[in-house]
Design an enzyme around this catalytic site. Structure first.
Site, mmCIF file in Angstrom:
data_model
loop_
_atom_site.group_PDB
_atom_site.id
_atom_site.type_symbol
_atom_site.label_atom_id
_atom_site.label_comp_id
_atom_site.label_asym_id
_atom_site.label_seq_id
_atom_site.Cartn_x
_atom_site.Cartn_y
_atom_site.Cartn_z
ATOM 1 N N HIS A 147 -1.896 1.378 9.255
ATOM 2 C CA HIS A 147 -0.555 1.868 8.880
ATOM 3 C C HIS A 147 -0.671 3.025 7.884
ATOM 4 O O HIS A 147 -0.054 4.076 8.073
ATOM 5 C CB HIS A 147 0.253 0.702 8.287
ATOM 6 C CG HIS A 147 1.599 1.084 7.748
ATOM 7 N ND1 HIS A 147 2.768 0.591 8.264
ATOM 8 C CD2 HIS A 147 1.952 1.905 6.721
ATOM 9 C CE1 HIS A 147 3.793 1.111 7.592
ATOM 10 N NE2 HIS A 147 3.321 1.895 6.647
ATOM 11 N N GLU A 148 -1.486 2.831 6.845
ATOM 12 C CA GLU A 148 -1.619 3.882 5.820
ATOM 13 C C GLU A 148 -2.346 5.101 6.386
ATOM 14 O O GLU A 148 -1.978 6.241 6.090
ATOM 15 C CB GLU A 148 -2.352 3.350 4.585
ATOM 16 C CG GLU A 148 -1.690 2.159 3.881
ATOM 17 C CD GLU A 148 -0.234 2.395 3.489
ATOM 18 O OE1 GLU A 148 0.197 3.553 3.415
ATOM 19 O OE2 GLU A 148 0.480 1.393 3.280
ATOM 20 N N GLY A 193 0.835 -1.193 0.000
ATOM 21 C CA GLY A 193 0.000 0.000 0.000
ATOM 22 C C GLY A 193 0.866 1.239 0.000
ATOM 23 O O GLY A 193 2.090 1.156 0.172
ATOM 24 N N CYS A 244 7.746 -0.346 5.475
ATOM 25 C CA CYS A 244 7.197 0.858 4.866
ATOM 26 C C CYS A 244 8.089 1.240 3.690
ATOM 27 O O CYS A 244 9.312 1.266 3.833
ATOM 28 C CB CYS A 244 7.173 1.974 5.912
ATOM 29 S SG CYS A 244 6.492 3.508 5.287
ATOM 30 N N LEU A 245 7.496 1.544 2.552
ATOM 31 C CA LEU A 245 8.293 1.895 1.370
ATOM 32 C C LEU A 245 9.120 3.159 1.601
ATOM 33 O O LEU A 245 10.120 3.364 0.923
ATOM 34 C CB LEU A 245 7.388 2.070 0.146
ATOM 35 C CG LEU A 245 6.722 0.794 -0.397
ATOM 36 C CD1 LEU A 245 5.840 1.133 -1.593
ATOM 37 C CD2 LEU A 245 7.737 -0.269 -0.764
ATOM 38 N N GLN A 290 3.580 9.835 0.916
ATOM 39 C CA GLN A 290 4.761 9.071 0.487
ATOM 40 C C GLN A 290 5.177 9.383 -0.949
ATOM 41 O O GLN A 290 6.273 9.017 -1.367
ATOM 42 C CB GLN A 290 4.501 7.568 0.617
ATOM 43 C CG GLN A 290 4.358 7.107 2.060
ATOM 44 C CD GLN A 290 4.166 5.616 2.144
ATOM 45 O OE1 GLN A 290 3.054 5.125 1.984
ATOM 46 N NE2 GLN A 290 5.241 4.879 2.353
ATOM 47 N N HIS A 306 -0.116 7.442 8.174
ATOM 48 C CA HIS A 306 0.655 8.338 7.296
ATOM 49 C C HIS A 306 -0.074 9.661 7.075
ATOM 50 O O HIS A 306 0.568 10.706 6.928
ATOM 51 C CB HIS A 306 0.870 7.689 5.918
ATOM 52 C CG HIS A 306 2.053 6.776 5.844
ATOM 53 N ND1 HIS A 306 3.341 7.219 6.043
ATOM 54 C CD2 HIS A 306 2.156 5.443 5.558
ATOM 55 C CE1 HIS A 306 4.185 6.196 5.881
ATOM 56 N NE2 HIS A 306 3.494 5.105 5.594
HETATM 57 ZN ZN ZN Z 1 4.242 3.219 5.299
#
Ligand code: ZN
Length: 175
Positions: A140-141, A45, A98-99, A50, A144
């Site tokens: 998690h998203e 995701g 996490c990316l 991000q 952000h």
């Molecule tokens: Zn993340």
């Protein structure tokens, strides 16, 4: 189009994002690009900050998990202005990555189930009761969008242990 990622500890990852007021063609394109970017980076995701957009939008590329609880990727879902309610008292601890924090994975404890309400790309409201890894990814998203990273949710001794790794990521991506 694959979009360039924003990495730890860019200020944009620490900003509370703005609600989306109109679903434009540009927003639809952005959401599709975010799904493409998630896949290109082998992620599950991606949240708008991000890729440097400070708006309340995230995408996931799975809605189901296999018998062992691992995500079955390839089923994208877009969340606009998401709101999370009904977190269960029961919690689960599992690994997250996490990316924007490449190479790191740590255990995070979160509620086992939640309800999420959001708009889809057509502006229609939907609600999902999510559990286990699906719920975890949504939380998690959603974090952000409030400038929160999963590393903020690990115990202090873990945070201490990964300090050097985080500094190395900073150096690598912001030199
Ligand atoms: Zn993340």
């Amino acid at each position: 189009m694959i979009l360039p990622l924003v990495y730890y500890d860019d200020k944009r990852l620490r900003t509370k994002c703005e609600s989306i007021t109109t679903i434009t063609d540009e927003l639809q394109t952005l959401a599709r690009d975010m799904i493409e970017t998630t896949r290109a980076n082998k992620g599950l995701g991606l949240a708008a900050p991000q890729i440097g957009k400070l708006i309340r939008l995230f995408v996931l590329d799975f809605t189901e998990c296999d018998d062992e609880g691992y995500p079955i990727v390839g089923d994208p879902l877009v969340f606009i202005n998401p709101v999370i309610t009904n977190p269960s008292k029961e919690v689960v601890t599992d690994f997250e990555g996490c990316l924007s924090i490449p190479g790191l994975r740590e255990e995070v404890t979160r509620p086992k189930t939640i309800t999420v309400t959001a708009l889809d790309l057509d502006g229609n409201e939907f609600s999902i009761e999510a559990s286990d890894y699906f719920a975890r990814a949504i939380m998690h998203e959603n974090d952000h969008l409030n400038g929160v990273l999963y590393i903020d949710r690990v115990p202090p001794y873990v945070r201490k242990a990964i300090k050097k790794d985080l500094q190395a990521i900073k150096r690598k991506y912001h030199s």
